[in-house]
Write a protein that holds these residues in place. Structure first.
Motif, PDB file in Angstrom:
ATOM      1  N   LEU A  40       0.845  -1.192   0.000  1.00 14.48           N
ATOM      2  CA  LEU A  40       0.000   0.000   0.000  1.00 14.48           C
ATOM      3  C   LEU A  40       0.880   1.242   0.000  1.00 14.48           C
ATOM      4  CD1 LEU A  40      -3.267   0.484   1.994  1.00 14.48           C
ATOM      5  CD2 LEU A  40      -1.664   2.380   1.757  1.00 14.48           C
ATOM      6  N   ILE A  41       0.657   2.118  -0.955  1.00 14.86           N
ATOM      7  CA  ILE A  41       1.421   3.363  -1.055  1.00 14.86           C
ATOM      8  C   ILE A  41       0.841   4.393  -0.084  1.00 14.86           C
ATOM      9  CG2 ILE A  41       2.061   5.303  -2.538  1.00 14.86           C
ATOM     10  CD1 ILE A  41       3.555   2.820  -3.263  1.00 14.86           C
ATOM     11  N   ALA A  42       1.673   4.852   0.861  1.00 14.22           N
ATOM     12  CA  ALA A  42       1.239   5.844   1.841  1.00 14.22           C
ATOM     13  C   ALA A  42       1.554   7.264   1.395  1.00 14.22           C
ATOM     14  CB  ALA A  42       1.909   5.564   3.193  1.00 14.22           C
ATOM     15  N   ALA A  43       2.579   7.435   0.563  1.00  9.60           N
ATOM     16  CA  ALA A  43       2.986   8.780   0.142  1.00  9.60           C
ATOM     17  C   ALA A  43       3.695   8.703  -1.208  1.00  9.60           C
ATOM     18  CB  ALA A  43       3.906   9.409   1.179  1.00  9.60           C
ATOM     19  N   THR A  44       3.689   9.786  -1.943  1.00 15.57           N
ATOM     20  CA  THR A  44       4.329  10.021  -3.246  1.00 15.57           C
ATOM     21  C   THR A  44       3.510   9.439  -4.405  1.00 15.57           C
ATOM     22  OG1 THR A  44       5.733   8.048  -3.502  1.00 15.57           O
ATOM     23  CG2 THR A  44       6.590   9.868  -2.137  1.00 15.57           C
ATOM     24  N   SER A  45       3.807   9.937  -5.585  1.00 15.06           N
ATOM     25  CA  SER A  45       3.246   9.434  -6.837  1.00 15.06           C
ATOM     26  C   SER A  45       4.404   9.036  -7.743  1.00 15.06           C
ATOM     27  CB  SER A  45       2.388  10.506  -7.514  1.00 15.06           C
ATOM     28  OG  SER A  45       1.325  10.913  -6.686  1.00 15.06           O
ATOM     29  N   GLY A  46       4.095   8.267  -8.768  1.00 12.78           N
ATOM     30  CA  GLY A  46       5.146   7.855  -9.684  1.00 12.78           C
ATOM     31  C   GLY A  46       4.670   6.781 -10.635  1.00 12.78           C
ATOM     32  N   ASP A  56       0.692   4.234 -13.535  1.00 12.67           N
ATOM     33  CA  ASP A  56       1.004   5.327 -12.614  1.00 12.67           C
ATOM     34  C   ASP A  56       0.376   5.036 -11.258  1.00 12.67           C
ATOM     35  OD1 ASP A  56       2.345   6.921 -14.579  1.00 12.67           O
ATOM     36  OD2 ASP A  56       0.377   7.432 -15.409  1.00 12.67           O
ATOM     37  N   PHE A  57       1.077   5.425 -10.186  1.00 13.77           N
ATOM     38  CA  PHE A  57       0.523   5.234  -8.843  1.00 13.77           C
ATOM     39  C   PHE A  57       0.476   6.561  -8.108  1.00 13.77           C
ATOM     40  CE2 PHE A  57       5.101   4.788  -7.946  1.00 13.77           C
ATOM     41  CZ  PHE A  57       5.247   5.537  -6.779  1.00 13.77           C
ATOM     42  N   GLU A  58      -0.355   6.588  -7.065  1.00 18.52           N
ATOM     43  CA  GLU A  58      -0.474   7.744  -6.188  1.00 18.52           C
ATOM     44  C   GLU A  58      -0.802   7.230  -4.787  1.00 18.52           C
ATOM     45  OE1 GLU A  58      -5.170   8.676  -7.250  1.00 18.52           O
ATOM     46  OE2 GLU A  58      -3.577   9.965  -8.039  1.00 18.52           O
ATOM     47  N   PRO A  59      -0.786   8.105  -3.776  1.00 19.52           N
ATOM     48  CA  PRO A  59      -1.084   7.647  -2.418  1.00 19.52           C
ATOM     49  C   PRO A  59      -2.422   6.917  -2.335  1.00 19.52           C
ATOM     50  CG  PRO A  59      -0.173   9.851  -2.340  1.00 19.52           C
ATOM     51  CD  PRO A  59      -0.382   9.535  -3.794  1.00 19.52           C
ATOM     52  N   ASP A  80      17.437  14.517  -4.115  1.00 23.49           N
ATOM     53  CA  ASP A  80      17.924  14.560  -2.740  1.00 23.49           C
ATOM     54  C   ASP A  80      16.795  14.474  -1.717  1.00 23.49           C
ATOM     55  OD1 ASP A  80      16.834  16.996  -3.360  1.00 23.49           O
ATOM     56  OD2 ASP A  80      18.395  18.185  -2.362  1.00 23.49           O
ATOM     57  N   GLU A  81      15.575  14.204  -2.183  1.00 27.57           N
ATOM     58  CA  GLU A  81      14.419  14.153  -1.272  1.00 27.57           C
ATOM     59  C   GLU A  81      14.324  12.792  -0.604  1.00 27.57           C
ATOM     60  OE1 GLU A  81       9.539  14.818  -1.379  1.00 27.57           O
ATOM     61  OE2 GLU A  81      10.774  15.173  -3.165  1.00 27.57           O
ATOM     62  N   ILE A  82      14.027  12.801   0.690  1.00 28.01           N
ATOM     63  CA  ILE A  82      13.854  11.568   1.452  1.00 28.01           C
ATOM     64  C   ILE A  82      12.438  11.528   2.004  1.00 28.01           C
ATOM     65  CG2 ILE A  82      14.592  10.251   3.474  1.00 28.01           C
ATOM     66  CD1 ILE A  82      17.376  11.391   3.103  1.00 28.01           C
ATOM     67  N   VAL A  83      11.717  10.463   1.720  1.00 22.03           N
ATOM     68  CA  VAL A  83      10.354  10.272   2.215  1.00 22.03           C
ATOM     69  C   VAL A  83      10.406   9.222   3.318  1.00 22.03           C
ATOM     70  CG1 VAL A  83       7.996   9.634   1.602  1.00 22.03           C
ATOM     71  CG2 VAL A  83       9.446  10.813  -0.076  1.00 22.03           C
ATOM     72  N   PRO A  84      10.067   9.566   4.552  1.00 19.94           N
ATOM     73  CA  PRO A  84      10.245   8.628   5.666  1.00 19.94           C
ATOM     74  C   PRO A  84       9.317   7.425   5.641  1.00 19.94           C
ATOM     75  CG  PRO A  84       9.153  10.622   6.420  1.00 19.94           C
ATOM     76  CD  PRO A  84       9.597  10.889   5.012  1.00 19.94           C
ATOM     77  N   ALA A  85       8.114   7.583   5.103  1.00 18.58           N
ATOM     78  CA  ALA A  85       7.160   6.467   5.128  1.00 18.58           C
ATOM     79  C   ALA A  85       6.386   6.437   3.817  1.00 18.58           C
ATOM     80  CB  ALA A  85       6.206   6.605   6.312  1.00 18.58           C
ATOM     81  N   ARG A  86       6.909   5.698   2.823  1.00 19.99           N
ATOM     82  CA  ARG A  86       6.238   5.649   1.533  1.00 19.99           C
ATOM     83  C   ARG A  86       5.308   4.465   1.403  1.00 19.99           C
ATOM     84  NH1 ARG A  86       8.395   4.074  -4.414  1.00 19.99           N
ATOM     85  NH2 ARG A  86       8.216   2.026  -3.438  1.00 19.99           N
ATOM     86  N   SER A  87       5.734   3.280   1.888  1.00 18.54           N
ATOM     87  CA  SER A  87       4.989   2.053   1.616  1.00 18.54           C
ATOM     88  C   SER A  87       4.732   1.252   2.886  1.00 18.54           C
ATOM     89  CB  SER A  87       5.764   1.170   0.629  1.00 18.54           C
ATOM     90  OG  SER A  87       5.965   1.834  -0.605  1.00 18.54           O
TER      91      SER A  87
END
Length: 294
Positions: A40-46, A56-59, A80-87
């Motif tokens: 399950l994607i908690a954050a970000t799209s791609g 394509d996915f999204e939160p 250089d971006e860090i996402v602490p909780a993506r999945s």
């Protein structure tokens, strides 16, 4: 391009893995594993890849994949971006779920879900919204509560409106070529012996290569040496254990992941993560809680 084998760690005394990871992360690559996965994607799209499917996915995206189905999720973020909780991730072995089905007749209701997941299943937003709090609780739960939440997740997926099947009917991963790859065979062996003192010579013998040939092949495949790769895997595993429970002491984790002394563990952890294990636990937990609240 052949996918890499991912090492899925299911801890002693547990039936399945349930965890959260950020981005970037070591599993963000074209990879496969013998375990079922609920992702399950908690954050970000791609953009994501499941077998021969690209989308394509999204939160909020919720996908279940069956054993050995190649996959990857690439988030559209700054370099250089860090996402602490993506999945949020649940992974469980085929023999575990097959044994459960064989001993509990009530499990028959999830058999169609398991069968269809071999091509990858994309669930609707309503199912995702129902499953997310269960997965969040599951990651923190222990004992029978953990099992109860796991079965609730599967029951919710089994009763969901018809999910979208992703990979085509004709798609099938050719494991014969992968199994024939010396490096993937070596990684598979590491999967079972990660916390043991496995050396390069032993792996070279297993795959039928000279030590020098294996060393070159391993570095081409992974981009690093065996020692560094193994230390990276052990530190990644330590990170997972640090976030699993605040009750587990750092010294216990050090020995559980295969390091022989605490100072060596702390040195490698600082080098790879830029902070001590205790700092990582405090900082990441705080960032993760904030991200989950968002």
């Amino acid at each position: 391009m052949q996918p890499d084998l991912e090492l899925v760690h299911i801890r002693k005394g547990e039936s399945f893995a349930a965890w959260m990871h950020g981005y970037p992360f070591r599993t963000v690559r074209w990879h496969y594993h013998p375990e079922y996965e609920i992702h399950l994607i908690a954050a970000t799209s791609g953009k994501f890849y499941i077998g021969d499917f690209i989308g394509d996915f999204e939160p909020g995206q919720l996908i279940m994949t069956g054993p050995n189905l190649p996959q990857n999720w690439i988030s559209d973020v700054q370099s250089d971006e860090i996402v602490p909780a993506r999945s949020l991730v649940i992974q469980f072995a085929e023999n575990f779920i097959e044994d459960a089905c064989a001993t509990m007749p009530e499990m028959d209701v999830i058999r169609p879900l398991l069968d269809r997941s071999h091509r990858g299943l994309l669930f609707d937003d309503g199912t995702s919204a129902a499953v997310r709090p269960l997965m969040e609780q599951l990651i923190e739960a222990r004992g029978l509560k953990r099992l109860s939440l796991f079965w609730q997740v599967l029951d919710t997926l089994a009763q969901a409106p018809e999910p979208e099947v992703l990979a085509s009917l004709s798609y099938e991963l050719d494991l014969s070529d992968i199994d024939a790859s010396g490096v993937n065979r070596a990684i598979a062996y590491l999967r079972e012996h990660l916390t043991e003192p496995v050396g390069e010579g032993e792996l070279a013998d297993i795959v039928g290569q000279s030590a020098s040939a294996f060393s070159r092949a391993f570095k081409r495949h992974t981009g690093t040496t065996l020692v560094r790769y193994k230390n990276q895997l052990r530190i990644d595993l330590a990170c997972q254990l640090l976030l699993d429970s605040e009750e587990i002491k750092v010294a216990e984790i050090c020995y559980e992941v295969g390091f022989s002394n605490l100072s060596n563990f702390n040195r490698h952890f600082l080098k790879l993560k830029g902070m001590s294990p205790s700092q990582f636990r405090t900082t990441f937990a705080a960032n993760g809680a904030l991200a989950m609240a968002d």
